[in-house]
Design an enzyme around this catalytic site. Structure first.
Site, PDB file in Angstrom:
ATOM      1  CD  GLU A 162      40.616  37.745  46.397  1.00 45.73           C
ATOM      2  OE1 GLU A 162      41.232  38.478  47.231  1.00 45.73           O
ATOM      3  OE2 GLU A 162      40.244  37.980  45.375  1.00 45.73           O
ATOM      4  CD  GLU A 267      35.793  38.398  41.509  1.00 46.11           C
ATOM      5  OE1 GLU A 267      36.869  38.656  41.141  1.00 46.11           O
ATOM      6  OE2 GLU A 267      35.484  38.659  42.748  1.00 46.11           O
TER       7      GLU A 267
HETATM    8  O1  G3I Z   1      38.704  55.443  43.187  1.00 44.97           O
HETATM    9  C1  G3I Z   1      39.597  55.512  42.888  1.00 44.97           C
HETATM   10  C2  G3I Z   1      39.718  56.983  42.045  1.00 44.97           C
HETATM   11  O2  G3I Z   1      39.399  57.940  42.988  1.00 44.97           O
HETATM   12  C3  G3I Z   1      41.282  57.168  41.843  1.00 44.97           C
HETATM   13  O3  G3I Z   1      41.278  58.339  40.802  1.00 44.97           O
HETATM   14  C4  G3I Z   1      41.650  56.001  40.746  1.00 44.97           C
HETATM   15  C5  G3I Z   1      43.232  56.417  40.439  1.00 44.97           C
HETATM   16  O4  G3I Z   1      43.808  55.247  40.160  1.00 44.97           O
HETATM   17  O5  G3I Z   1      41.882  54.737  41.718  1.00 44.97           O
HETATM   18  C6  G3I Z   1      40.343  54.575  41.917  1.00 44.97           C
HETATM   19  O6  G3I Z   1      40.456  53.370  42.503  1.00 44.97           O
HETATM   20  C7  G3I Z   1      40.763  52.132  41.944  1.00 44.97           C
HETATM   21  C8  G3I Z   1      39.409  51.414  41.926  1.00 44.97           C
HETATM   22  O7  G3I Z   1      39.600  50.079  41.475  1.00 44.97           O
HETATM   23  C9  G3I Z   1      38.170  51.963  41.223  1.00 44.97           C
HETATM   24  O8  G3I Z   1      38.445  52.250  40.041  1.00 44.97           O
HETATM   25  C10 G3I Z   1      41.877  51.552  42.543  1.00 44.97           C
HETATM   26  O9  G3I Z   1      43.007  52.513  42.389  1.00 44.97           O
HETATM   27  C11 G3I Z   1      42.044  50.172  41.950  1.00 44.97           C
HETATM   28  O10 G3I Z   1      43.080  49.583  42.837  1.00 44.97           O
HETATM   29  C12 G3I Z   1      40.786  49.210  41.961  1.00 44.97           C
HETATM   30  O11 G3I Z   1      40.863  48.056  41.518  1.00 44.97           O
HETATM   31  C13 G3I Z   1      39.838  47.296  41.693  1.00 44.97           C
HETATM   32  C14 G3I Z   1      40.453  46.228  42.618  1.00 44.97           C
HETATM   33  O12 G3I Z   1      39.467  44.839  42.671  1.00 44.97           O
HETATM   34  C15 G3I Z   1      41.151  46.662  43.823  1.00 44.97           C
HETATM   35  O13 G3I Z   1      41.372  45.302  44.629  1.00 44.97           O
HETATM   36  C16 G3I Z   1      39.360  46.767  40.393  1.00 44.97           C
HETATM   37  O14 G3I Z   1      38.571  47.760  39.820  1.00 44.97           O
HETATM   38  C17 G3I Z   1      38.429  45.618  40.809  1.00 44.97           C
HETATM   39  O15 G3I Z   1      38.012  45.057  39.490  1.00 44.97           O
HETATM   40  C18 G3I Z   1      39.019  44.390  41.496  1.00 44.97           C
HETATM   41  O16 G3I Z   1      38.072  43.456  41.883  1.00 44.97           O
HETATM   42  C19 G3I Z   1      38.442  42.195  42.523  1.00 44.97           C
HETATM   43  C20 G3I Z   1      37.498  41.454  43.273  1.00 44.97           C
HETATM   44  O17 G3I Z   1      36.868  42.637  44.076  1.00 44.97           O
HETATM   45  C21 G3I Z   1      37.852  40.536  44.071  1.00 44.97           C
HETATM   46  N1  G3I Z   1      38.418  39.643  43.241  1.00 44.97           N
HETATM   47  C22 G3I Z   1      39.568  40.216  42.598  1.00 44.97           C
HETATM   48  C23 G3I Z   1      39.291  41.309  41.528  1.00 44.97           C
HETATM   49  C24 G3I Z   1      40.274  41.795  40.832  1.00 44.97           C
HETATM   50  O18 G3I Z   1      41.221  42.264  41.514  1.00 44.97           O
END
Ligand code: G3I
Length: 387
Positions: A162, A267
């Site tokens: 990105e 993705e």
């Molecule tokens: O690990 C913590 C956990 O400890 C906590 O209890 C929980 C509570 O909400 O959050 C957990 O972290 C989350 C993490 O995913 C793991 O599940 C974050 O809040 C959450 O924001 C995070 O979201 C990820 C996101 O990237 C963050 O930027 C998504 O799973 C993931 O699918 C997404 O992937 C991105 C790619 O890397 C780049 N392109 C876009 C794509 C979608 O955003």
């Protein structure tokens, strides 16, 4: 009654299956990866529940249907390198081991991104931003350590993620502000030095849009002109029910192919929920309030929507088949609807149905359709329903 019908009836009596049921069973037993073998690799993103072996139902889906895996979160800087002198490879080791054990193509995601970078990376002990040289050294050391650890094991890396913003300029991230635009080529240089055999990708979203497409091509060309390795442009492909995207995407794939690069769909998902703004983006930092009407399918996805989603996926896969000489891999962003980030973005707590497998890990009808079109090499056209 002709002989074939009599034989079908006899078969049904003996096996206890109706002909239709049998046909469904046969189709289900052919997996997506088998259907697309020789055309392109089909992958999925894995979360830690899956790569650690806890989520056994999802693992079955993965092993049956996919031959590539991407780390959904466990290789991001904030997870793998949470403090300056501390790496945490516990989750990423499990992810890589899972891939090796099951003979899957392994994709590392992601080395340099504006989001989910551990905050220490950009600041000194007093909390002030570090200088260019310091950040370059930190980036180099991060890439050398992470890519070096998995040298010969991880097959490809999303090196820079990105780098292009929604107005088709270079994103003014802290990488850009502190180092300057050459942070991109430096990241590719260091990744290649750390593992000369790994494929390297420039990954971004909405590259079907002409503005972002052109900047991606410029970046890729400038990396190539410096004699650095770049194998493919990664189109994330976070889409909605908008068939116009498919036509625009074809133009981008052709334009990328002209640079001599391959394309990876990195993705893929198709949200069925309304987007809260007119401008469609996949900017991860956006968050909107959940207003009435924004979570219309909280209990189930209606058949009419399921059909539209299937049509969108079929149309995309027809394009991928048509461009199979350029497309190396198509990876879905998650195994099942429960796991999908689309449930929480850009509005938290909605119920989306963005992937091919439902919340019980059951294949949607769409899976059979995608397997079917692979057999005809995407020749049969479909027409979209009118709203
Ligand atoms: O690990 C913590 C956990 O400890 C906590 O209890 C929980 C509570 O909400 O959050 C957990 O972290 C989350 C993490 O995913 C793991 O599940 C974050 O809040 C959450 O924001 C995070 O979201 C990820 C996101 O990237 C963050 O930027 C998504 O799973 C993931 O699918 C997404 O992937 C991105 C790619 O890397 C780049 N392109 C876009 C794509 C979608 O955003």
């Amino acid at each position: 009654m002709n002989l074939i019908v009599i034989m079908e009836l006899l078969f049904a009596m003996v096996t206890g299956l109706s002909f239709v049921g049998c046909k469904q069973k046969q189709e289900a037993s052919i997996s997506i990866k088998e259907a697309y073998a020789g055309k392109f690799v089909v992958g999925t993103a894995l979360n830690t529940q899956q790569s650690s072996g806890i989520d056994t139902a999802a693992i079955q889906v993965v092993l049956h249907n996919f031959n590539a895996i991407t780390a959904e979160n466990c290789m991001k800087s904030e997870v793998i390198h949470p403090a300056k002198n501390r790496y945490d490879f516990s989750q990423s080791d499990m992810f890589v081991d899972f891939g090796l054990k099951n003979n899957l193509f392994i994709v590392g995601h992601t080395l340099v991104w504006h989001s989910q970078t551990a905050p220490w990376m950009f600041v000194d002990g007093k909390g002030s931003y570090v200088c260019r040289d310091t950040l370059i050294n930190r980036m180099k050391s991060h890439i050398y350590t992470v890519v070096g650890r998995y040298k010969g094991k991880v097959n490809g890396w999303d090196v820079v993620n990105e780098a292009i913003d929604d107005s088709a300029g270079l994103r003014n991230s802290l990488w850009m502000k502190i180092i300057g635009s050459d942070y991109i080529e430096l990241a590719f240089k260091y990744a290649h030095e750390a593992d000369p055999d790994a494929e390297l990708y420039l990954n971004d979203y909405n590259l079907y849009q002409p503005g972002k497409r052109n900047v991606a091509i410029k970046l890729a060309k400038s990396i190539q002109e410096k004699g650095l390795r770049i194998d493919a442009i990664g189109e994330q492909a976070h889409y909605g029910l908008n068939p116009n995207v498919v036509t625009a995407l074809e133009s981008s794939i052709k334009a990328f192919a002209e640079t001599g690069l391959k394309v990876v769909i990195t993705e893929l998902d198709v949200s069925v929920l309304p987007f809260p703004t007119k401008k469609i983006t996949a900017e991860v930092s956006l968050e909107y309030e959940n207003k009435p009407g924004f979570n219309p399918f909280a209990n189930a996805m209606p058949d009419s929507i399921s059909l539209k989603q299937s049509e969108m996926y079929q149309s995309l896969f027809r394009l991928f088949l048509k461009q199979k000489n350029t497309i190396e891999r198509v990876t879905f962003w998650g195994v099942n609807d429960e796991q999908s980030w689309r449930n929480d973005w850009p509005i938290k707590g909605r119920t989306d149905y963005a992937l091919l497998f439902d919340r019980d890990n059951k294949p949607k009808t769409c899976v059979h359709e995608l397997i079917g079109i692979a057999a005809t090499d995407g020749q049969k056209e479909i027409s979209f329903q009118k709203n």
